[in-house]
Every structure is written in structure tokens, then in C-alpha cells.
Design a protein around this motif. Sequence first.
Motif: not given
Lengths: 324, 324
Positions: A163-164, A166-167, A169, A171, A188, A191-192, A196
Motif C-alpha cells: 500500500e502506498f 504520498f500523503n 509516508i 518518516f 516503491y 525507495l521513496a 527522502r
Amino acid sequence: MIEHKSYILNENVAPVIQLTFYSSSTMSTPIKLSSRADCESFLEKFDTLLLDCDGVLWHEDTVLPGIKEALSLLRQKGKRLIFVTNNSTKSRAAYFAKFKRLNIDANESEIFGSSYVSAYYLKNILNFPKDKKVYVIGESGITEELHLAGIRFCGSSDDDDYEFNFNKIDFDPEVGAVVCGFDTHLNYKKLAKAFRYLNTNPDCIFLLTNGDTTYPANGTIYPGTGSLVAPLIKALNRDPDYVMGKPNKPMLDCIIKKFHLDAERTCMIGDRLDTDIQFGINGKFKTLLVLTGVSKEQEILVENAPIIPDYYLTSLGDLAELCE
Amino acid sequence: MIEHKSYILNENVAPVIQLTFYSSSTMSTPIKLSSRADCESFLEKFDTLLLDCDGVLWHEDTVLPGIKEALSLLRQKGKRLIFVTNNSTKSRAAYFAKFKRLNIDANESEIFGSSYVSAYYLKNILNFPKDKKVYVIGESGITEELHLAGIRFCGSSDDDDYEFNFNKIDFDPEVGAVVCGFDTHLNYKKLAKAFRYLNTNPDCIFLLTNGDTTYPANGTIYPGTGSLVAPLIKALNRDPDYVMGKPNKPMLDCIIKKFHLDAERTCMIGDRLDTDIQFGINGKFKTLLVLTGVSKEQEILVENAPIIPDYYLTSLGDLAELCE
């Protein structure tokens, strides 16, 4: 001896550590071990043998013919054996379990995998701070060795889910290093996140377990660690700060430090010219190529071959047979 | 005009298609459009405007100020508008829906995305055989356009699952091309399958929707298509045969073929020097850089700037305001 500079992985970006690669100690034809006299003469020259595993001892889960007898012969003759592998998917304990399962006599302390070396290097050479974490792209070999070294980590199987968004993630502000090894659950998201961490913090350490561009599996090859990390190198326009595995210096430093090797009485045995044999040459050891893996006889017999071993042998298993 | 050869993506491997990149038509300082007279003089010169989308019209889902008025002005003045985007995640229909959702007047036939161009190029330029399939790394933009072009495919969301076992990879013997675009569900399985298709069949076409190394999302950047495909390039030691998106020739060929453009009366408007403006230069169009995206004013005003637009403007939205 001719010395020349060489780069790793990406010729377009200057690496942080420039490696000094050495060319073969002599440019003469390698000696083929093909008789009892050849083998005995070879064995008299060395106290320590560094051995690659896949392609030398086994192919995946199949032990190559004569290997048990050959290793038994070497131990009988009092040789010290050190197993050196770039595969980061297993910890030393997991490798030891594999040796046991395949019924090959070995001791855990004789096993040097790139996952162990990565943890050792972070802890003992780079003094990785205790208040920081490592973000891991890689499998349990790496996380087990980090755990044993007392280094905190995140990522790895925690980010296996596909599941991915962008909102969404998450960190971790404590990450101070990204360690990349082979990972069949690369996705992905990993990698993302790694991108970052490295892109927003130039001090974040970028460490690769090994640079092999392909990975042997199921009798063929697939993309390896050195290829899986390529999206980060490309998007960051930055090479890894450190690459552990053969033929690079960190693994060499680690082995030399631990075993106080006498280079002149040490021989590196492997199936790949660009990793195993180059590693032996870099360590100023003697080298023996076996033809049961990647590199072929014709590659070392052509004129101007770039990497030439001192010795070669059809199969390590032949050693015991020739000495019978 | 100075002509020089350039390579794409990987300088270490000779590409199948060598692109001829052109330098800027003049090396003089670009003209800044900052008055009504500047804008009117600019608009009189062109019949067709090619417009990049993200960074020019919007940032993700937010329309930039003044864009609706600027586009309305251009249409009132009878200009033909063509929207050109490297983002492969959407089909033309999905892009059209985004224009509608953002309340921007557009026609589906005016939209040129790299997923549409990939399908168009396979069908009309490469005459991709009907008995073959395309293996897709990428999202629905690509599969929808392949479907509309009557090209059979596999991969994409069918391989989104993260379960992976070397013994259980299913290969489709009909695959004759691998098409790679942006994919937030990229995983090792997709890379392994694409690698095997390309590695075992040198005739298998290797086509990339676009070469952008980063992808803008959430106000920052992440690894883009040109980076995600790097594991294949590295492991295969082979560059893609074709790269569709700006600044490359396939997208240009496709647009010129479809619209019979008069290059002298056409201007490319974009926010990136290395993709949009280079694309315009390659097409021998005039070029206008807007400063609402990636490239900054200082990059075009420094001495010996490698890529210089003919014109620049703080924001496309300023056009309507300046012309009021």
C-alpha cells in the motif's frame, strides 16, 4: 604491480571513497591445477583460504560434487578457512544453519557475510551514534546483524506492505543511515523513504552491503543489490558512501583486522573474476578461480584479460580427487 | 545553430537511438515578458502553444493563480492549445477528467500524455505485432491507452502483490515488449519479470514512457520513472530502446505528425529547462519558460547557461493580468 584508480557503481558521480584497485600481480598465464603435484605445491604455499560460497561450495541449496571431501582435506592439512559471501539476505547465524543443513562442517566465526560486515563497519569503524537509527532496505540478514551489534533500525519487513500513498509516508526523525541490501520485497515505498532520508539530510550515511548487479537464483540470474539501489543513485545523483562486499575495501579491512592475516600465505578462492578474484588481488593475496560459477576459462586465457587469477581449477571438489 | 550528440539516461551504454539535441537558437539573453506590449508582441508571433501541465497550469490538484483567465485569453485570440505531459499515470481520458474537475476548459484531443504516446508509438511507428503482448511496469494510464490502441498487455496491477518466490514466477511467452512508466506499486516481482523478458530475448522491445529521474508529489520530489527503470538498465547493461517523453524525439514526432505544426508559429511553454524547453528547442519551436515550477530565473541568466528559452514569464497566470 600496476596501480590504477577505479570507481564503483556509477562512473558519473565521484564516490566519497575512491578505491585503489590493483591489477593482477603478474600478467602471466594462470596456473591450472591439474595433477596431484600441482595441488600439493599449491596447498604448501598457504595457511589461510578465503572461500566464496555460492558457485564454489554450492548452487543455492545443492552442494557441488566433492566439496565435503575437499573441505575435509583442507582442514586435515591444518588450513584456516574463512567463508566470504556478498549475499546479505542471511546473518552469520542463518548462514551457519545453512552449512549445518547442507552437512558442511563449519564454525559460525568462520563466516563473513556482507550483512555482518555492514553492522560491524557501522559500529566499529563509523562509530554510528546510539541515538540514531538505520533505515533498512533488505532482508532479515541485515536486521539480525544490526540487532546483534546493538544498532537500532526501522524499515525492512515493516515496509513490505505494498500500500502506498504520498500523503501517508511516515518518516522517522532518528534515521541517520540508509543501509541497502538484497530485498525480494523491495517496493516503491522503501525507495521513496530511503530517497527522502538521503535527500533531506546530506549527513545521512548511504551504505550498500554489496555492489553485485545480478543475483543468482533458480539456475539463472535476476537483478541484484547493485541494481536495486540504482533508483536512489539516479534520483539523488549521489553514489553510496560505502560499499561493503567484495571486491571493496571495507570487507577486506574487516577480515584483516579480525584475523591478522599474512597476505603472502593467504589465497582467495572464488568463481567470479570481478568480485572474488579482484578482492584477492586488492588484498594482495594469491587467488584461485574455480569454473563452477560465473566466470569462464576463456575469460582468463584471452589476451589482455583485465583480471587474471594466479591459479585456476575446474572445481574445488577436484582438489580432493586430485590429491587422493 | 550548434548541433551536438547527446545520450539518454545512461552514459555508459550506447543507446539504440542516438538523439540529436539542439542548443538554443540564439545564445542571447531571453526576453522577459513584463508589459502589455511584450505579451501582445509575443502572442502575435504564434498560432499554436504547447503547454506542460504540472508546474505550469497546476501543482498536483491546485490550479495556479490566473491560469483559467490566461487560457481563456489564449482561446479568445484563436490560439491552438496542446497540453503535453510526461506523467504516464493517467490516460488521455483520465487527464481530461482532471481538467474538468479543476474546471479548466480543454478537449481530450488536445492532451498528449506519455502513456498515450507510448501506445501510439508501439502501434503506428513500431507496428507492434498483434500476436505479442506488452509487459507493463506502470499504472492505469498505460494500460488504458494500450487497451484503446488494441494492444494486448500483462503485468501492471496484476503484479502489484508483494508476495515473491523465485520458484513461482509466471512468465508469459507472448511478451514482445516491456513498457515502463511511473508506478507507486513497483516491486521486486515486476523488476524480476521485466528483467527476464528482456534478458532472455534481445528482440524484446524496451520502451520507457519518460526519462524524468524525479516525480513531484506532496510539495516535494520522489524517485521518478527514469530512476525506477535504473535497476533494469544496470542489471541488463542495456539502455531502453525508446524513451517517449520530453525532451525526446518520439513525443515530438507524434505531435508533429498529428497536428502538422508550423514550427515557426509554435511556442513550447514549460517550467523545466531540461525537458520542456529542450523539447521546444529540439522541435525548432520558440520557447517560453515560466518560473512556477522546477527551473529558476538564475539558471537562464548565468553566463554559459546550457539551455536558454526565447522568452520567460514569472507565471503563465500573469499573461491575462498583463494584457488587461
